[in-house]
Design a protein around this motif. Structure first.
Motif, PDB file in Angstrom:
ATOM      1  N   ARG A 128       3.601  -0.542   5.272  1.00  0.00           N
ATOM      2  CA  ARG A 128       3.580   0.857   5.926  1.00  0.00           C
ATOM      3  C   ARG A 128       3.663   1.652   4.692  1.00  0.00           C
ATOM      4  NH1 ARG A 128       9.701   0.513   7.460  1.00  0.00           N
ATOM      5  NH2 ARG A 128       9.023   2.515   8.230  1.00  0.00           N
ATOM      6  N   ASP A 130       2.106   4.467   3.579  1.00  0.00           N
ATOM      7  CA  ASP A 130       2.245   5.773   3.695  1.00  0.00           C
ATOM      8  C   ASP A 130       3.840   6.208   4.058  1.00  0.00           C
ATOM      9  OD1 ASP A 130      -0.028   5.915   3.174  1.00  0.00           O
ATOM     10  OD2 ASP A 130      -0.875   6.957   5.859  1.00  0.00           O
ATOM     11  N   ASP A 131       4.404   4.677   4.378  1.00  0.00           N
ATOM     12  CA  ASP A 131       5.483   5.364   4.275  1.00  0.00           C
ATOM     13  C   ASP A 131       6.593   5.779   3.013  1.00  0.00           C
ATOM     14  OD1 ASP A 131       5.155   5.982   7.528  1.00  0.00           O
ATOM     15  OD2 ASP A 131       6.042   4.195   7.860  1.00  0.00           O
ATOM     16  N   THR A 133       5.924   5.911  -1.217  1.00  0.00           N
ATOM     17  CA  THR A 133       5.322   6.268  -2.242  1.00  0.00           C
ATOM     18  C   THR A 133       5.727   6.029  -3.631  1.00  0.00           C
ATOM     19  OG1 THR A 133       6.509   8.797  -1.976  1.00  0.00           O
ATOM     20  CG2 THR A 133       3.983   8.837  -1.068  1.00  0.00           C
ATOM     21  N   GLU A 154      -1.701   9.835  -2.797  1.00  0.00           N
ATOM     22  CA  GLU A 154      -1.451   8.933  -1.743  1.00  0.00           C
ATOM     23  C   GLU A 154      -2.005   8.949  -0.815  1.00  0.00           C
ATOM     24  OE1 GLU A 154       1.586   6.933  -2.219  1.00  0.00           O
ATOM     25  OE2 GLU A 154       1.913   7.382  -4.951  1.00  0.00           O
ATOM     26  N   THR A 155      -1.154   8.825   0.938  1.00  0.00           N
ATOM     27  CA  THR A 155      -1.729   8.681   1.138  1.00  0.00           C
ATOM     28  C   THR A 155      -3.430   8.909   1.578  1.00  0.00           C
ATOM     29  OG1 THR A 155      -0.749  11.101   1.759  1.00  0.00           O
ATOM     30  CG2 THR A 155       0.108   9.334   2.965  1.00  0.00           C
ATOM     31  N   GLU A 156      -3.630   9.915   2.442  1.00  0.00           N
ATOM     32  CA  GLU A 156      -5.041   9.963   3.446  1.00  0.00           C
ATOM     33  C   GLU A 156      -5.915   9.905   1.702  1.00  0.00           C
ATOM     34  OE1 GLU A 156      -8.426  10.434   4.718  1.00  0.00           O
ATOM     35  OE2 GLU A 156      -6.539   9.423   5.954  1.00  0.00           O
ATOM     36  N   HIS A 158      -5.500   9.325  -1.175  1.00  0.00           N
ATOM     37  CA  HIS A 158      -5.762   7.486  -1.977  1.00  0.00           C
ATOM     38  C   HIS A 158      -6.348   6.592  -0.854  1.00  0.00           C
ATOM     39  CE1 HIS A 158      -4.176   3.400  -1.653  1.00  0.00           C
ATOM     40  NE2 HIS A 158      -4.815   3.725  -3.526  1.00  0.00           N
ATOM     41  N   ARG A 159      -6.533   7.014   0.712  1.00  0.00           N
ATOM     42  CA  ARG A 159      -7.342   6.384   1.195  1.00  0.00           C
ATOM     43  C   ARG A 159      -8.809   6.691   0.834  1.00  0.00           C
ATOM     44  NH1 ARG A 159      -3.904   6.147   4.932  1.00  0.00           N
ATOM     45  NH2 ARG A 159      -3.753   7.659   5.851  1.00  0.00           N
ATOM     46  N   LEU A 427       9.327   8.195   1.765  1.00  0.00           N
ATOM     47  CA  LEU A 427       9.145   9.631   2.436  1.00  0.00           C
ATOM     48  C   LEU A 427      10.326  10.280   3.109  1.00  0.00           C
ATOM     49  CD1 LEU A 427       5.018  10.448   2.783  1.00  0.00           C
ATOM     50  CD2 LEU A 427       7.024  10.905   1.084  1.00  0.00           C
ATOM     51  N   ARG A 509      -2.168  -1.156  -1.510  1.00  0.00           N
ATOM     52  CA  ARG A 509      -2.005  -0.246  -2.915  1.00  0.00           C
ATOM     53  C   ARG A 509      -2.017  -1.760  -4.206  1.00  0.00           C
ATOM     54  NH1 ARG A 509      -1.366   5.444  -3.492  1.00  0.00           N
ATOM     55  NH2 ARG A 509      -1.873   4.965  -5.469  1.00  0.00           N
TER      56      ARG A 509
END
Ligand code: HEM
Length: 580
Positions: A128, A130-131, A133, A154-156, A158-159, A427, A509
């Motif tokens: 998880r 995205d939850d 960081t 982070e999140t988008e 980072h992807r 988060l 990650r």
């Protein structure tokens, strides 16, 4: 920490002072005080209440996390910096404390922390992503020189970055980098052999040994390799320790305890104030970060000008070409591209250097592994000190399957992972493995502690044993006698779960450069153990309990460096190598 916000305290005190002096002057805290004094008194009262509540009442008595198991020792006072909560300390006491995967302790200023100590809980953090960081503290520590590169994005965002940069570290592309790894390995090994030989000439000549600090040399080699492999440029740190890049890296980017303390201050005070305090860390950052980033900027411009052919920019697999692709796909600006370059240089330099340092320490503690590895590597690597052998490069496919070398490297990375712990922050309020974790809580993943737990690596988890990575396999037909067996490398090391094996973390990650790191370490360790024998300068360090580990940065390395006696071992013999 947001509760401690400097600005919100100021705003509350100002509003209070205004209201009292404007609408009820007779009831101002002390009659006849002017608005400034009223403000100061209200501000002090707010601060005092927040300190008492957040530093004592809540973490020690009111927090629901207080029910979790805690360290058995260590007075949890206002500055809770007792040994029981340091990284090595955690690893020592954890097995003695029964736990269900979570432990609670109070860190500096009694800030709450939870240790996530079971593979199943770590798995949730990894899956998880995205939850959970990277915590604000880590961003505050590194952002000034790394910017929002792959490590901190982070999140988008980072992807998107990870998608673009993955190809450079794909196994096939890493194999193509062997000539770079090996050329620099040869250079540093020849230089070290020369130092040992000249020490022998100047000294009695009998011993042919010289004392050198391992981290110093592994760091110089790692910096050159990562710049050559990612930027295509040799900054000559092995040749000259004061080369511009090496010097600016040392002075600006090398994480120190001072930087960490400074980052902690930023949790309480605005960055604009902390970053401008006239101390040596800020002075170093102000002087050297622009040099470092300027070097990266020059390289980008050079490459942009040279790459007039669009296909170089769009199809190339080197880091600069990938940066241009990122620029286009994410509409990134030049500063963001520089963030990526500095991220790769910083992430790819310190970790490898620390990994090699621990490998040499383990060779000193286990001299039988020096003999075993020397025999294996001499049979499969070209002699790095053979002046005529510049064109010979080790075969990546052979190196990846050399049982003893691979087993040794994997065990070193398990026993002394260069990143001994990492952190995450939920988060939002959430539940992991049945445990409630509030938003913003600092979660510590004790990478090293987990990998030394019996529940993760079996009954001998607390022992350095490279053989856990070896399996007896039947010799295949055509290889020799039927029924015979041979040692083969097994990539699990007997871990009870994929999420117990955390040297490079797991999931989206995890270390993007794991293959690169293992290949580079294999080349340097093979060359060094093939050419040199090692002995500790300080025999007391033969007992690992006497080894102090630095705890002020992301990486865990010997606190006082690692001084080792290096001796040249003659001969090398016939080698199996491919031509570059
Ligand atoms: C033995 C050497 C190395 C070790 C043990 C290591 C370990 C790790 C670990 C544990 C993480 C995850 C950190 C976290 O989640 O908090 C990580 C991330 C990362 N590492 Fe490595 N690393 C090594 C070498 C390298 C090298 C050589 C490079 C680049 C050339 C590199 C680039 C990165 C990057 C960019 C990330 C962030 C990945 C992401 O978040 O998507 N590392 N590394």
């Amino acid at each position: 920490m947001a509760k401690f916000s400097f600005l919100s305290n100021v705003a509350m005190a100002a509003a209070g002072a205004y209201a009292l002096t404007r609408y009820s002057p007779g009831h101002a805290p002390i009659v006849n005080l002017n608005p400034y004094s009223t403000f100061s008194i209200i501000y002090s009262l707010i601060l005092a209440w927040k300190i008492v509540y957040h530093m004592f009442l809540y973490p020690k008595w009111l927090s629901p996390l207080n029910k979790l198991p805690k360290p058995p020792a260590g007075a949890l006072g206002i500055m809770d910096s007792s040994g029981s909560v340091s990284a090595p300390g955690r690893e020592r006491w954890k097995p003695c404390v029964p736990h269900q995967g979570f432990l609670y302790y109070l860190h500096i200023f009694n800030s709450q922390r939870v240790i996530v100590a079971s593979p199943s809980a770590v798995q949730e953090l990894c899956v998880r992503a995205d939850d959970f960081t990277k915590p604000r503290l880590i961003r505050l520590l590194a952002e000034r020189f790394l910017g929002l590169g792959l490590v901190l994005a982070e999140t988008e965002q980072h992807r998107a970055q990870r998608r673009v940069f993955l190809p450079i570290f794909a196994p096939r592309h890493v194999r193509e980098m062997y000539p770079i790894f090996w050329a620099k390995t040869r250079e540093v090994t020849q230089k070290l052999a020369g130092i040992v030989e000249s020490a022998a000439v100047q000294g009695s000549g009998k011993e042919r040994m010289a004392v050198m600090e391992v981290g110093h040399w592994s760091s110089r080699a790692a910096l050159d390799i990562v710049t050559m492999a990612t930027l295509g440029k040799d900054f000559g740190s092995v040749e000259n320790e004061n080369s511009l890049l090496a010097k600016s890296y040392r002075n600006a980017l090398e994480p120190t305890r001072g930087h960490l303390v400074q980052a902690m201050f930023k949790l309480f005070f605005p960055s604009s104030i902390v970053d401008n305090i006239p101390n040596r860390w800020n002075r170093a950052l102000a002087e050297y970060v622009p040099i470092f980033r300027g070097t990266c900027r020059d390289l980008l411009i050079e490459k942009r000008n040279a790459a007039s052919d669009e296909t170089i920019k769009t199809k190339g697999k080197d880091l600069l070409s990938l940066c241009f692709q990122y620029e286009e796909s994410a509409r990134a600006n030049e500063e963001e591209l520089i963030d990526q370059l500095t991220t790769f240089l910083a992430a790819g330099h310190e970790t490898i250097s620390v990994g090699i340092t621990w490998a040499v320490y383990m060779l000193c503690l286990h001299p039988e592994w020096q003999t075993l590895l020397r025999e294996e590597t001499r049979a499969h690597f070209p002699d790095p000190t053979d002046g005529a052998g510049a064109a010979a490069v080790p075969d990546p496919f052979v190196v990846e399957t050399l049982p003893l070398l691979q087993a040794f490297i994997h065990e070193v990375l398990r026993w002394y992972p260069p990143i001994p712990e990492t952190m995450r922050e939920p988060l939002r309020d959430t539940v992991v493995d049945g445990q409630f974790l509030p938003k913003g809580l600092m979660l510590v993943v004790p990478i090293k502690g987990i990998m030394r737990q019996e529940t993760c690596f079996g009954p001998d988890a607390a022992v350095f044993n490279p053989r856990r990575w070896l399996t007896e396999k039947p010799v295949e037909e055509g290889e020799g006698a039927g029924g015979a067996t041979k040692l083969a490398f097994n990539s699990t090391g007997g871990a009870t779960s994929k999420y117990a094996n955390l040297s490079f973390m797991q999931g989206v990650r995890s270390c993007i450069a794991m293959n690169f790191a293992k290949a580079e370490m294999a080349c340097i360790i093979a060359a060094w153990v093939g050419r040199f024998k090692f002995e500790l300068e300080d025999p007391s360090l033969m007992d690992e309990k006497n080894m102090r580990i630095s705890n002020g940065s992301f990486s865990g390395r010997p606190a006082n460096g690692l001084n080792v006696k290096w001796g040249v071992v003659d001969g090398w013999g016939t080698k199996t190598a491919t031509k570059a």
